[in-house]
Enzyme design. Structure first.
Site, PDB file in Angstrom:
ATOM      1  N   LYS A  16       1.254  -1.652   0.240  1.00  0.00           N
ATOM      2  CA  LYS A  16      -0.013  -0.206  -0.182  1.00  0.00           C
ATOM      3  C   LYS A  16       0.662   1.342  -0.221  1.00  0.00           C
ATOM      4  O   LYS A  16       0.524   2.354  -0.940  1.00  0.00           O
ATOM      5  CB  LYS A  16      -0.741  -0.219   1.175  1.00  0.00           C
ATOM      6  N   THR A  17       2.058   1.593   0.878  1.00  0.00           N
ATOM      7  CA  THR A  17       2.870   2.125   1.217  1.00  0.00           C
ATOM      8  C   THR A  17       3.511   2.423  -0.279  1.00  0.00           C
ATOM      9  O   THR A  17       3.829   3.607  -0.676  1.00  0.00           O
ATOM     10  CB  THR A  17       4.096   2.267   1.973  1.00  0.00           C
ATOM     11  N   ARG A  23       6.475  -8.312   1.927  1.00  0.00           N
ATOM     12  CA  ARG A  23       7.407  -7.715   2.945  1.00  0.00           C
ATOM     13  C   ARG A  23       7.756  -9.004   3.095  1.00  0.00           C
ATOM     14  O   ARG A  23       9.063  -8.985   3.706  1.00  0.00           O
ATOM     15  CB  ARG A  23       6.894  -7.309   3.974  1.00  0.00           C
ATOM     16  N   THR A  81      -5.309  -1.563   7.381  1.00  0.00           N
ATOM     17  CA  THR A  81      -6.234  -2.890   7.473  1.00  0.00           C
ATOM     18  C   THR A  81      -7.095  -3.313   7.447  1.00  0.00           C
ATOM     19  O   THR A  81      -7.817  -4.236   7.688  1.00  0.00           O
ATOM     20  CB  THR A  81      -4.705  -3.506   8.297  1.00  0.00           C
ATOM     21  N   ASP A 127      -0.902   5.982   6.802  1.00  0.00           N
ATOM     22  CA  ASP A 127      -1.477   4.832   6.727  1.00  0.00           C
ATOM     23  C   ASP A 127      -1.974   4.585   8.143  1.00  0.00           C
ATOM     24  O   ASP A 127      -2.399   5.768   9.085  1.00  0.00           O
ATOM     25  CB  ASP A 127       0.174   4.395   7.258  1.00  0.00           C
TER      26      ASP A 127
HETATM   27  P1  ADP Z   1       1.559  -2.092   3.362  1.00  0.00           P
HETATM   28  O1  ADP Z   1       2.441  -0.622   3.192  1.00  0.00           O
HETATM   29  O2  ADP Z   1       1.354  -1.830   2.800  1.00  0.00           O
HETATM   30  O3  ADP Z   1       2.095  -2.373   5.072  1.00  0.00           O
HETATM   31  P2  ADP Z   1       4.419  -1.307   1.838  1.00  0.00           P
HETATM   32  O4  ADP Z   1       4.407  -0.711   0.957  1.00  0.00           O
HETATM   33  O5  ADP Z   1       5.301  -1.229   3.013  1.00  0.00           O
HETATM   34  O6  ADP Z   1       3.364  -2.588   2.319  1.00  0.00           O
HETATM   35  O7  ADP Z   1       5.478  -3.204   1.147  1.00  0.00           O
HETATM   36  C1  ADP Z   1       6.576  -4.314   2.422  1.00  0.00           C
HETATM   37  C2  ADP Z   1       7.689  -4.051   1.390  1.00  0.00           C
HETATM   38  O8  ADP Z   1       7.606  -4.989  -0.161  1.00  0.00           O
HETATM   39  C3  ADP Z   1       8.048  -2.689   0.344  1.00  0.00           C
HETATM   40  O9  ADP Z   1       9.528  -2.871   1.050  1.00  0.00           O
HETATM   41  C4  ADP Z   1       7.956  -3.152  -0.691  1.00  0.00           C
HETATM   42  O10 ADP Z   1      10.105  -3.464  -1.013  1.00  0.00           O
HETATM   43  C5  ADP Z   1       7.660  -4.826  -0.884  1.00  0.00           C
HETATM   44  N1  ADP Z   1       7.090  -4.691  -2.166  1.00  0.00           N
HETATM   45  C6  ADP Z   1       5.566  -4.508  -1.299  1.00  0.00           C
HETATM   46  N2  ADP Z   1       4.456  -4.700  -2.292  1.00  0.00           N
HETATM   47  C7  ADP Z   1       5.584  -5.384  -3.875  1.00  0.00           C
HETATM   48  C8  ADP Z   1       5.600  -4.975  -5.068  1.00  0.00           C
HETATM   49  N3  ADP Z   1       4.551  -5.386  -5.847  1.00  0.00           N
HETATM   50  N4  ADP Z   1       6.244  -5.059  -5.947  1.00  0.00           N
HETATM   51  C9  ADP Z   1       7.769  -6.018  -5.126  1.00  0.00           C
HETATM   52  N5  ADP Z   1       7.744  -5.174  -3.604  1.00  0.00           N
HETATM   53  C10 ADP Z   1       6.788  -5.176  -3.135  1.00  0.00           C
END
Ligand code: ADP
Length: 357
Positions: A85-86, A238, A179, A130
């Site tokens: 998401k981030t 992640r 979430t 977030d």
């Molecule tokens: P969320 O915000 O949903 O908790 P993040 O965006 O922080 O998740 O993603 C966590 C890690 O996973 C990031 O550092 C990134 O490297 C990896 N990641 C997430 N989505 C992808 C994607 N679609 N392709 C490659 N790596 C990804």
């Protein structure tokens, strides 16, 4: 500045999630830094693996906003932690050529936190919040006119002499991540022009994540090695990234540095990550429901208390994947282990339970 430090000892990120609840996030703007997670974060659509429906929709929305010279609609992304998401918010910003300010709802406790951040925005910029379901009422009410009319309604003076000032804001885009979409108030949810749920990733997609990360970190991994790690990553990039780092340590110390299928599987066995990607906490949860509650149903608070875990960690981090993998079921009376869950642990279903399935 770091959003979250990356010294998690729990491979599945549960301790990271615990940190998210008490985040080391300062109210001021948080920029990307050079921590492990941010170094390997994809910055464009091509390196953002999977989520193809989302990417296609976004490409159209971005193109249209650029052609019209308008800011993007506010967007809400939801789904379990670690699904990107981030990252997608960062991709959107870089594709639009605008800056992104990243913060988290628990860091916006006082009205001045949200007012400060809104007033610091420039036209077209993206504000990423977030855990947006955790915004307090006051912060939410400040956000409504900001999102809808790009204004801040500020009250000055007291009681009878109080005056409301309308302060114009630059046209910005709010991207919220959560979430728990269900916990967002409906007035807030209604102000997002786009709401999208991120899906768990397939093994093939996770293998690509593993290969991409390995390349950035200069780690040697074969295709089969990447698939073996992908299989145990709980559908979550992640986690795939964490596992590739841990397995690389084993490969360097115990083998010749190359991660192939055998090295990946042996290392993950030693790390007690099983072939479904479950760790000790997940197995403890399943065992608890089976051994102490005859397979369930049992309430989430009871489970959390018995495991000395926080309800939120169980709900946000353990459960979504166990549900998706079909190992547990959610019923109005609580959680139940499915026949698949019994099979996974090598346990047989008691006679009472057999009648229920
Ligand atoms: P969320 O915000 O949903 O908790 P993040 O965006 O922080 O998740 O993603 C966590 C890690 O996973 C990031 O550092 C990134 O490297 C990896 N990641 C997430 N989505 C992808 C994607 N679609 N392709 C490659 N790596 C990804």
């Amino acid at each position: 500045m770091a959003i979250i430090s990356d010294n998690s000892d729990l491979l599945t990120g549960k301790s990271n999630e615990n940190r998210k609840k008490n985040p080391i996030i300062k109210p001021e703007t948080i920029e990307y830094d050079n921590t492990f997670e941010n170094n390997i974060r994809p910055k464009d659509f091509d390196s953002y693996i999977g989520q193809s429906a989302l990417k296609e929709t976004l490409k159209v929305i971005l193109e249209s906003a650029k052609k019209r010279g308008k800011p993007l609609d506010h967007m809400l992304f939801y789904g379990p932690p670690g699904l990107g998401k981030t990252t997608i918010a960062g991709v959107i910003a870089s594709q639009m050529g605008v800056d992104i300010k990243i913060t988290s709802a628990p860091a916006l406790e006082r009205p001045r936190d949200i007012i400060g951040i809104l007033m610091s925005l420039k036209g077209g910029e993206i504000l990423f919040i977030d855990e947006i379901h955790r915004l307090n009422k006051v912060a939410e009410e400040i956000l409504y006119p900001a999102m809808e009319d790009f204004t801040l309604d500020m009250t000055t003076g007291k009681s009878q002499t109080a005056k409301t000032l309308r302060v114009p804001l630059p046209k910005f885009t709010l991207i919220g991540a959560t979430t728990k979409a269900g916990e967002l108030s409906s007035p807030l949810r209604d102000r997002f022009g786009m709401i999208h749920r991120l899906e768990f990733y397939s093994v093939e997609e996770l293998a690509k994540v593993v290969q991409r990360t390995a390349k950035i970190l200069d780690i040697n991994v074969t295709e089969e090695g990447a698939v073996a790690i992908g299989k145990r990553s709980r559908g979550t990039p992640r986690i795939a990234n964490r596992l590739v780092k841990r397995v690389a340590d084993f490969a360097i110390v115990k083998y010749d540095g190359l991660i192939d299928e055998k090295v990946a599987n042996e290392s993950l066995d030693i790390l007690k990550i099983d072939e479904f990607g479950l760790d000790n906490t997940d197995r403890a949860l399943l065992n608890l429901i089976i051994d102490k509650y005859d397979g369930g149903p049992v309430g989430i608070e009871t489970i959390a208390a018995a495991l000395s875990e926080d309800v939120r960690t169980i709900e946000d981090v353990c459960e979504p994947y166990l549900l998706q993998a079909g190992l547990i079921q959610r019923t109005p009376r609580g959680r139940k282990v499915s026949p698949e869950g019994y099979r996974h642990l090598g346990k047989s279903i008691g006679s009472e339970q057999t009648k229920l399935f």
